[in-house]
Design a protein around this motif. Structure first.
Motif, PDB file in Angstrom:
ATOM      1  N   ALA A 252       0.865  -1.191   0.000  1.00 32.61           N
ATOM      2  CA  ALA A 252       0.000   0.000   0.000  1.00 32.61           C
ATOM      3  C   ALA A 252       0.893   1.230   0.000  1.00 32.61           C
ATOM      4  O   ALA A 252       1.762   1.379   0.862  1.00 32.61           O
ATOM      5  CB  ALA A 252      -0.900  -0.002   1.224  1.00 32.61           C
TER       6      ALA A 252
ATOM      7  N   GLY B 295      -0.107   4.569   0.004  1.00 35.06           N
ATOM      8  CA  GLY B 295      -0.701   5.830   0.473  1.00 35.06           C
ATOM      9  C   GLY B 295      -0.280   6.170   1.892  1.00 35.06           C
ATOM     10  O   GLY B 295      -0.293   5.321   2.778  1.00 35.06           O
ATOM     11  N   ILE B 296       0.096   7.411   2.117  1.00 35.56           N
ATOM     12  CA  ILE B 296       0.439   7.841   3.479  1.00 35.56           C
ATOM     13  C   ILE B 296      -0.854   8.019   4.287  1.00 35.56           C
ATOM     14  O   ILE B 296      -1.933   8.190   3.728  1.00 35.56           O
ATOM     15  CB  ILE B 296       1.271   9.143   3.497  1.00 35.56           C
ATOM     16  CG1 ILE B 296       0.493  10.329   2.927  1.00 35.56           C
ATOM     17  CG2 ILE B 296       2.574   8.953   2.737  1.00 35.56           C
ATOM     18  CD1 ILE B 296       1.196  11.675   3.134  1.00 35.56           C
ATOM     19  N   PRO B 297      -0.738   7.977   5.608  1.00 31.30           N
ATOM     20  CA  PRO B 297      -1.931   8.140   6.441  1.00 31.30           C
ATOM     21  C   PRO B 297      -2.566   9.514   6.239  1.00 31.30           C
ATOM     22  O   PRO B 297      -1.866  10.519   6.119  1.00 31.30           O
ATOM     23  CB  PRO B 297      -1.390   8.019   7.878  1.00 31.30           C
ATOM     24  CG  PRO B 297      -0.092   7.288   7.739  1.00 31.30           C
ATOM     25  CD  PRO B 297       0.471   7.709   6.415  1.00 31.30           C
ATOM     26  N   LEU B 298      -3.887   9.539   6.202  1.00 31.29           N
ATOM     27  CA  LEU B 298      -4.619  10.790   6.055  1.00 31.29           C
ATOM     28  C   LEU B 298      -5.021  11.286   7.440  1.00 31.29           C
ATOM     29  O   LEU B 298      -5.827  10.664   8.119  1.00 31.29           O
ATOM     30  CB  LEU B 298      -5.872  10.577   5.202  1.00 31.29           C
ATOM     31  CG  LEU B 298      -5.649   9.977   3.818  1.00 31.29           C
ATOM     32  CD1 LEU B 298      -6.954   9.948   3.029  1.00 31.29           C
ATOM     33  CD2 LEU B 298      -4.590  10.739   3.043  1.00 31.29           C
TER      34      LEU B 298
ATOM     35  N   ILE C 118      -5.465   8.922  -2.896  1.00 35.70           N
ATOM     36  CA  ILE C 118      -5.400   7.499  -3.262  1.00 35.70           C
ATOM     37  C   ILE C 118      -4.528   6.721  -2.297  1.00 35.70           C
ATOM     38  O   ILE C 118      -3.721   7.287  -1.555  1.00 35.70           O
ATOM     39  CB  ILE C 118      -4.813   7.298  -4.684  1.00 35.70           C
ATOM     40  CG1 ILE C 118      -3.543   8.177  -4.870  1.00 35.70           C
ATOM     41  CG2 ILE C 118      -5.848   7.556  -5.743  1.00 35.70           C
ATOM     42  CD1 ILE C 118      -2.808   7.915  -6.170  1.00 35.70           C
ATOM     43  N   ASN C 119      -4.716   5.437  -2.340  1.00 40.06           N
ATOM     44  CA  ASN C 119      -3.849   4.487  -1.655  1.00 40.06           C
ATOM     45  C   ASN C 119      -3.474   3.426  -2.686  1.00 40.06           C
ATOM     46  O   ASN C 119      -4.071   2.353  -2.745  1.00 40.06           O
ATOM     47  CB  ASN C 119      -4.589   3.869  -0.462  1.00 40.06           C
ATOM     48  CG  ASN C 119      -3.781   2.773   0.201  1.00 40.06           C
ATOM     49  OD1 ASN C 119      -2.554   2.714   0.098  1.00 40.06           O
ATOM     50  ND2 ASN C 119      -4.480   1.865   0.862  1.00 40.06           N
TER      51      ASN C 119
ATOM     52  N   GLN D 278      -1.928   0.507  -4.959  1.00 43.63           N
ATOM     53  CA  GLN D 278      -1.487  -0.831  -4.612  1.00 43.63           C
ATOM     54  C   GLN D 278      -0.469  -1.323  -5.648  1.00 43.63           C
ATOM     55  O   GLN D 278      -0.751  -1.320  -6.850  1.00 43.63           O
ATOM     56  CB  GLN D 278      -2.676  -1.797  -4.600  1.00 43.63           C
ATOM     57  CG  GLN D 278      -3.860  -1.307  -3.765  1.00 43.63           C
ATOM     58  CD  GLN D 278      -3.691  -1.548  -2.276  1.00 43.63           C
ATOM     59  OE1 GLN D 278      -3.597  -2.679  -1.821  1.00 43.63           O
ATOM     60  NE2 GLN D 278      -3.614  -0.468  -1.490  1.00 43.63           N
TER      61      GLN D 278
END
Lengths: 325, 325, 325, 325
Positions: D64, D66-69, D319-320, D322
Motif C-alpha cells: 500500500a 498511500g500515506i496516512p490521512l 489514493i492508496n 497498490q
C-alpha cells in the motif's frame, strides 16, 4: 411621513434590465463616501445615531433574531452550492465517562457552514454589476482566496444602531404574505404610519412578511431558500435610498419578492441595492417574538446590534442579531 | 471596593485537587436558579442591568473585540483537535468575469471552524466535573449529537449588559504580563480602584493581559493557544463569585494562568467556574483598541453586546463582541 | 455447490434478538486469527488467493464500481448525521484567467464527506455488539479521536483478491428486486450455480439487486440510504461464514434486507457479521456495467482491487473498487 | 536501454520560459487521441498492457503506497490553501456505552481534506498553460463548480497497469537525495539498467528519492510540502514522452526538483507534462516498503492499481495505490 409626489412613493415601474440600469445610475453611491469606501450605507450611521438608539433601551428586554444553525435549516439545494450548517463534535461527555480523557474533562466541537446558509448579512462584495462591485471595485478582487475588497470585516464594528420593525403581515392582517406578493413603497409608508414609527437616516429596517413563521408552522421549509416568496418590490430601492437607511432585513431568504418582477435578470433589486447603493442587507431574520412584543407595547423601534463575525474576505457573516427594547 | 477581610480578597490557596473540590462545594450555584437552569451566572443580568448599561453609550463609539477568523489564527495543535478557521469560496467574481454565471453575478463562500478556535464563548457544557456538568446535568447529555443540555442556544439573547475593562497590563505599567504571571484578587481590586470603576452584579469583566498584542507584535502566535500564558489565579473564582459577575473574558486563550498553579489537574480554575458556578467565559478577546480608548478617556465601563450564534448543542460560539461607549 | 443438509443452506430462522445472539456465538471468529487480529475475514485471503485471482485478468478490461462523490449522492438524512460529499474549489481556472495567479496557473480543491456517504467499506469498528467490537475489543476504543482499534488502516493492503458477481436480479429475471425482498442462502447457491461460478475462500462476493440502477433510472434516490431495500436475508451470515468469504458487497445501502426481518434490533445481520465474524462489507457498489459485461461473456469472476484510503482510525473508507477481467 | 544520441538522453537544457514553451510545442499531445480526449497518456494503456501486467503478480504480495490521512500529514501552509486531512467522528463507541444509541450500536465519521493534501493523482485540469488546459480545453472550464473538463472522473477505471520502481536513492547508494538534487534522463536510464528493468509503453514509473523517509525518520515534515526537494530534472519531460509512460509518480510533494531550474516560472516541468502531454502524475507515494522488497528480490516491476475516487470535477484524488508482486 410620505407625501404625494415624494420620489420614493409608489410608482409604476415596469421592471426590466433597462429599469435596473436606470435605478443603478440614479441610486449609485459610488464615490459618495470616498473612492476607498468599503461599507456603503453604513456610513449613514454616525455616533449620533448610536447614542440616540441607545435611548430606546427602556425595558431591558432582548430579542435574538438568528435561526438555529444546524441540519434543521432551510437549504434545499435550490440556489448555488449551499448546505445546512454541519455541527460535529471533537470531544464529548461520553468520552469523558468512558475514561478516554485525562486531567481535563471537556467537550469540543466544530461547525461547517456556508456563510449565507441561515440568518446572515450580505457584505457588499456579494453581488456584481457586470464586472464591477460597489464603489467601482473590480469583480476580480473576489477570487478563490476571498474578497480582497468589500469583505464583511470592514463592517466588524458598524452594524449597530437604531432598528425599526415594519410588520407588514400584521399591518395587512394576515399571518403571512403570499409567495409573489410584493411590498410597495406605499405599503412601507403606510405600515410605518400605522405603527407610528418614523424611518430615520441610518436605521436598520426589519421587514416582516410572516413567511418564515408559516414555514415553521407547516413544519417544512419547502422553497423558502431560493424559491418563491413575498418581499420588497423593486421600487423599494428608491425608497431605501431616499430614507438613507443603514440596512434592510427581512424574515425571507432574499428580501425581494419572488418570482421577480422581471425575467430579464435574477434578483433585479439585488443588482441595484448592493453594487449601486452599497446597502447592507440581512436575510432570514426570525422576527416572530420581536413582532409579538411590538404589537403588545406598540413600540416598533429599538436598539439593534447585528455584529458580524470578523471573517476577512467573506461575502457576509452568519449572525444572531439582537433587538433590545 | 474591597475591604480587608473580604472573603474574596487574596488568600494563600495552595492549589490542588483538594482545593478544587473545596472551591467546587463552596461556590456551587447548582439549584440556585432552579433545577432546570441552563445559563448560570447570566441570571445575574436582569432588565435593570441592561437598562443601566445602555446609559453608558455616550459617545456612540463601537469596538469590535473578535479576532479575524482564518488561517492567520492561533491554533497550533497544542490542545485537542482544533484547527484554524477554513474559509473557502463557492462562487467568485472571477467566475462571473469568465462568463460562468448567468442572470445573477455573485460570490458565495463557506467557513469551517472549531467553535473555540478564535474569539468565543464557552457554554456551560464545555467542562465536566467528573460525571457532571453545571447544575447537576449528567455528562452523557453531551454525545456526538452535541449538547442536549447547556448548549449555547440557551444564551442566545442573554449575553448583553454592562462591560468593564480591567486593564491589568496597563495598570502594571507593562506591555504584557509574562507567561505564568498570575493575577490575584488583590490585583483585580487594585486595578479597578485605579481605574475608578466598580464591579457590579451581572457585569462582563474583561481582563487585559497584553499577551495577544505581544503575539501579534512578534508576528507569531507560538504557544498562545494551549501553551503558557498570564492569567487569573485560581483564587479569582472566589472573587468572581462574590462579585456576582455575569461573565469573565480575557485576551488569552484560557483566561486562567498557565502553567497552572497545580499539576494535579489541567485548568483547575475551569474545573470550578464552569461546572460549579455556571460562569460564562469569553476567550481570545482583542482588547487592544478598546484599552487604548479607555486609557484616553478614563472610562472603563461600557455597553457590551456579545451575542453568540444560535448553534443548538454547541460548546460555545465564535463571536465578535461589541463594546459600545 | 450446495448440498441438501449443508448448514448454510436455507433454513427457517425466525429472526429475533435471540437469533442474533445465537448466530453471534455460532459464527464468532474472536481469537481465530490471534487476539490482536484487526482484519477478520480478510485473513482468508493469502498470497495464493491473490496469485490465483490475477489469472482472471484475461481481457484487460477494468470496471470502476464507485458512484460519483458529490451533491448528487443518495444521502437524505434518514440515517445518522451523514451528508452528501461536498466538493469545493480552492483555486480555479477563472482565477488564472483574471490574472489572480502568478508563475503557476493551477486549480485546487477539497472534499468533505462522511466516510460512509457513498461507495465504501465498513471497517470492523463500525458496529458494536453491546460493549464489544470484533475480537473482543472494547467499544471505548472508539471515541471522538477515532478508532484506536479496528480502523480501516489495518486493511490498507488487504482488500485485493478474487471477485465474484452474484447477479441476483438478472438471475431472477427482473430489473430490480423489490424493497423488502430477501435473498436466501438457496438463492445465493442457485444463482452461483446458474452462473457456473464457485464461491471460494477469500472471495469478495458482489451481490446485485438492481436497486441502485432503479433509483438512477427513476431519477431520485428516495429512501435508498436508510430506507427499505432488497438484500441478504439474515440467514446469509451462516452462508458467508461457511464459504469463508473475504468480503461481501452489494449495490444497496446496507447489504441486508430492509425492513429487517425483526423489529427487535436494527440491522440484525450487521450485529453478527461485523462484530462476531469480522466480515468486511462493501456498500453502494455500482454494479451495472460489470453485470452487463458478465451477462455478455458469461464470466462472473474477476480480479478485484478495492483498496481503501489509508485513514487511521476510520470506520471505513470511500472507495472506487476495480473489477478487472 | 538508452543509446547515445537518443533524443531523450540527457542534454544541456537551460531551463527558462523559452525552454518551457519549446518543450510544450515539441511534446504536445493535443489532438493525438481525438479532440475530446480527457485522459492523455492513460491512452497508452490498452487491454494488452493490463493483461501483461497481471502476469507480474507472482508472489501475491501487496504494497500500500498511500500515506496516512490525518493531522500527521505534511501540509504546513507553504503552498496555496491546503490543510492536513481532518477526521471527525459522527457517532462513537463511547456514545454507545453511555446508552446514547438504540437498536444499532455503531460508529460513524467524516473526512475533510484537500484533494492534493496527501498521496494523490493530479488530474489533467490541475495545471493551465496560459488560458488553456490539456488538449486545448479552456481554463474557464474550471470554475467554483469544479472541472467541467478533464476531471479525475474520466480516469476512474484507467489507473491500472504495469508499475516500475526506479529506486534512484538506492541506486545512488544514499538514504535520500538532497533537496535541489535533480534526476537526469541518464540517471533514469542508468538506474533502470542497473535494476534490469525496461520502461514500456503505458507504464506507471515510480521514482524514489528517499525524501519522504528522511522526513519521517527526522520526525518532522519541514518544507516537504512546497519547499525544496530532490526530483526529476526538467529534461525528463522528453524522456517520459519518448517512453510513452502512462504516469509518473514519486515520493516527493511535486515530482520535479526544487528549487526549480529556473526562476522564470514556478514548477516549469508541470507547465509541460500536464497541459502539453496530458501526463498523469502521482505525488507523495510511500515507497519505502516496496523499495525494500524490490531490493530483496531484484524484481522492480509489478501490477499497479491506483484507482482514484470517483469525484466528478476534481483536480485529482486522494489514493492508496497498490503495487502487487
Amino acid at each position: 411621513m410620505p407625501k404625494a409626489g415624494d420620489k420614493s412613493s409608489s410608482r409604476d415601474i415596469k421592471v426590466s434590465k433597462g429599469a435596473v440600469d436606470e435605478a443603478f445610475k440614479t441610486l449609485s453611491n459610488w464615490g459618495r463616501w470616498g473612492k476607498d469606501d468599503q461599507i456603503g450605507t453604513l456610513n449613514h450611521i454616525t455616533p449620533a445615531e448610536i447614542v440616540a438608539a441607545a435611548k430606546l433601551i427602556k425595558r431591558g428586554k432582548t430579542f435574538a433574531l438568528g435561526i438555529p444553525l444546524g441540519q434543521s435549516g432551510p437549504q434545499r439545494g435550490l440556489f448555488g452550492k449551499r448546505w445546512n450548517p454541519i455541527h460535529t463534535m471533537l470531544a464529548t461527555g461520553t468520552d469523558a465517562l468512558a475514561g478516554r480523557q485525562e486531567r481535563l474533562l471537556y467537550a469540543d466541537d466544530a461547525i461547517n457552514m456556508p456563510i449565507q446558509s441561515a440568518t446572515h448579512w450580505d457584505s457588499l462584495g456579494h453581488i456584481f454589476y457586470h464586472d464591477k462591485m460597489y464603489n467601482g471595485h473590480h469583480a476580480s478582487a473576489v477570487d478563490s482566496n476571498g474578497l480582497s475588497k468589500l469583505g464583511i470585516e470592514h463592517a466588524k464594528d458598524k452594524l449597530v444602531g437604531r432598528g425599526v420593525l415594519l410588520d407588514i403581515a400584521r399591518w395587512k392582517g394576515v399571518d403571512t404574505l403570499e409567495d409573489g406578493e410584493g411590498i410597495s413603497n406605499d405599503d412601507l409608508d403606510a405600515c410605518a404610519a400605522a405603527e407610528k414609527v418614523e424611518i430615520r437616516k441610518g436605521d436598520f429596517v426589519l421587514v416582516r412578511t410572516g413567511q418564515m413563521e408559516a414555514c415553521l408552522k407547516r413544519g417544512e421549509w419547502g422553497g423558502y431558500a431560493g424559491g418563491d416568496a413575498p418581499g420588497l418590490k423593486f421600487e423599494s430601492c428608491y425608497w431605501l435610498h431616499e430614507k438613507q437607511v443603514g440596512g434592510v432585513c427581512s424574515d425571507t431568504w432574499g428580501v425581494e419578492v419572488r418570482p421577480n418582477e422581471t425575467k430579464d435578470v435574477n434578483q433585479p433589486w439585488h443588482w441595484v441595492v448592493i453594487p449601486a447603493m452599497g446597502l447592507y442587507m440581512g436575510e432570514m431574520f426570525d422576527l416572530a417574538e420581536l413582532a409579538e412584543d411590538c404589537a403588545a407595547d406598540k413600540v416598533y423601534e429599538f436598539f439593534f446590534c447585528g455584529a458580524p463575525l470578523n471573517i476577512p474576505g467573506a461575502t457576509g457573516s452568519p449572525i444572531n442579531p439582537q433587538a433590545i427594547k
